[in-house]
Design an enzyme around this catalytic site. Sequence first.
Site, PDB file in Angstrom:
ATOM      1  N   ARG A  56     -28.886  27.071  59.115  1.00 24.42           N
ATOM      2  CA  ARG A  56     -28.305  26.003  59.447  1.00 24.42           C
ATOM      3  C   ARG A  56     -29.245  24.811  59.699  1.00 24.42           C
ATOM      4  NH1 ARG A  56     -22.588  25.986  60.822  1.00 24.42           N
ATOM      5  NH2 ARG A  56     -22.951  23.601  61.279  1.00 24.42           N
ATOM      6  N   ASN A 110     -17.315  10.028  65.045  1.00 19.61           N
ATOM      7  CA  ASN A 110     -16.280  11.094  64.605  1.00 19.61           C
ATOM      8  C   ASN A 110     -15.076  11.126  65.710  1.00 19.61           C
ATOM      9  OD1 ASN A 110     -14.951  13.638  63.495  1.00 19.61           O
ATOM     10  ND2 ASN A 110     -16.646  14.888  64.649  1.00 19.61           N
ATOM     11  N   THR A 111     -13.724  11.395  65.129  1.00 17.31           N
ATOM     12  CA  THR A 111     -12.681  11.453  65.978  1.00 17.31           C
ATOM     13  C   THR A 111     -12.304  12.878  66.262  1.00 17.31           C
ATOM     14  OG1 THR A 111     -11.199  11.844  63.841  1.00 17.31           O
ATOM     15  CG2 THR A 111     -11.626   9.412  64.555  1.00 17.31           C
ATOM     16  N   HIS A 112     -11.463  12.718  67.303  1.00 12.15           N
ATOM     17  CA  HIS A 112     -11.089  14.058  68.013  1.00 12.15           C
ATOM     18  C   HIS A 112      -9.476  13.903  68.197  1.00 12.15           C
ATOM     19  CE1 HIS A 112     -10.832  17.821  70.043  1.00 12.15           C
ATOM     20  NE2 HIS A 112     -10.602  17.321  71.282  1.00 12.15           N
ATOM     21  N   ASP A 161     -22.824  12.977  69.338  1.00 16.83           N
ATOM     22  CA  ASP A 161     -24.007  13.657  70.090  1.00 16.83           C
ATOM     23  C   ASP A 161     -24.081  15.294  69.694  1.00 16.83           C
ATOM     24  OD1 ASP A 161     -22.525  14.932  71.729  1.00 16.83           O
ATOM     25  OD2 ASP A 161     -23.206  13.779  73.554  1.00 16.83           O
ATOM     26  N   GLY A 189     -23.326  17.662  71.562  1.00 18.82           N
ATOM     27  CA  GLY A 189     -22.044  18.591  72.219  1.00 18.82           C
ATOM     28  C   GLY A 189     -20.940  18.651  70.980  1.00 18.82           C
ATOM     29  N   ASP A 213     -17.636  17.237  70.751  1.00 17.71           N
ATOM     30  CA  ASP A 213     -16.622  16.125  71.211  1.00 17.71           C
ATOM     31  C   ASP A 213     -17.067  15.856  72.484  1.00 17.71           C
ATOM     32  OD1 ASP A 213     -15.194  16.925  68.947  1.00 17.71           O
ATOM     33  OD2 ASP A 213     -13.889  18.489  70.066  1.00 17.71           O
TER      34      ASP A 213
END
Length: 213
Positions: free
Chosen positions: A72, A114-116, A148, A150, A152
């Site tokens: 990764r 990003n979205t959650h 970041d 983490g 979400d």
Amino acid sequence: MPPSPRTPARLVVLVSGSGTNLQALIDASTSPDYGAEVVAVGADRDGTGGVARAERHGIPTFVLPVPDFADRASWDAALAEAVAAYDPDIVVLAGFMKLTGPAFLARFGGRTLNTHPALSPAFPGMHGPRDALAYGVKVTGATLFVVDEGVDTGPIVAQVAVPVLDGDDEAALHERIKSSERAMLVDWVGTLAREDFHLDDRAVRLGGESHDH
């Protein structure tokens, strides 16, 4: 006086699926006053609808499947290089189902959105709508945040509330969340592109940082 943001701002969008949020950004960017344009689209697997959408609009694309790399960390470094080649002002993860790692965040931390599909910090992870239904909340929604390290957990840019209706199942609730999420994403990417932004601890502030470089 900090420099004003580039107009239009350069967006690189990363996708893993059909690319409906990408399409909304492409459509918005056709308006000259939106303030941003999609300059490249990347994916983590072959055959995504998002890449096909980009190609139909003549937008450059790249695909970096994780299994093509030794680990990764190697994939993350390659992703950072591929995105950097397009010199973006903002990176948007639009249904991108991989966590970006240290090499990527070293280059684009603080500039990646990003979205959650929940009101963070509630219901993080892959199943926000399902978890909201299981808990029995009456209101859930969507969160736009700065990525970041983490899951979400990044500084919140904006949130939109979506009511949970009697008779909702996961699919119905998620569809309504996605509709609100998409509108919020398009609205705020345009705002951040036009006005620029910076982080002040966990607060996302409009405008460039005041100190001179």
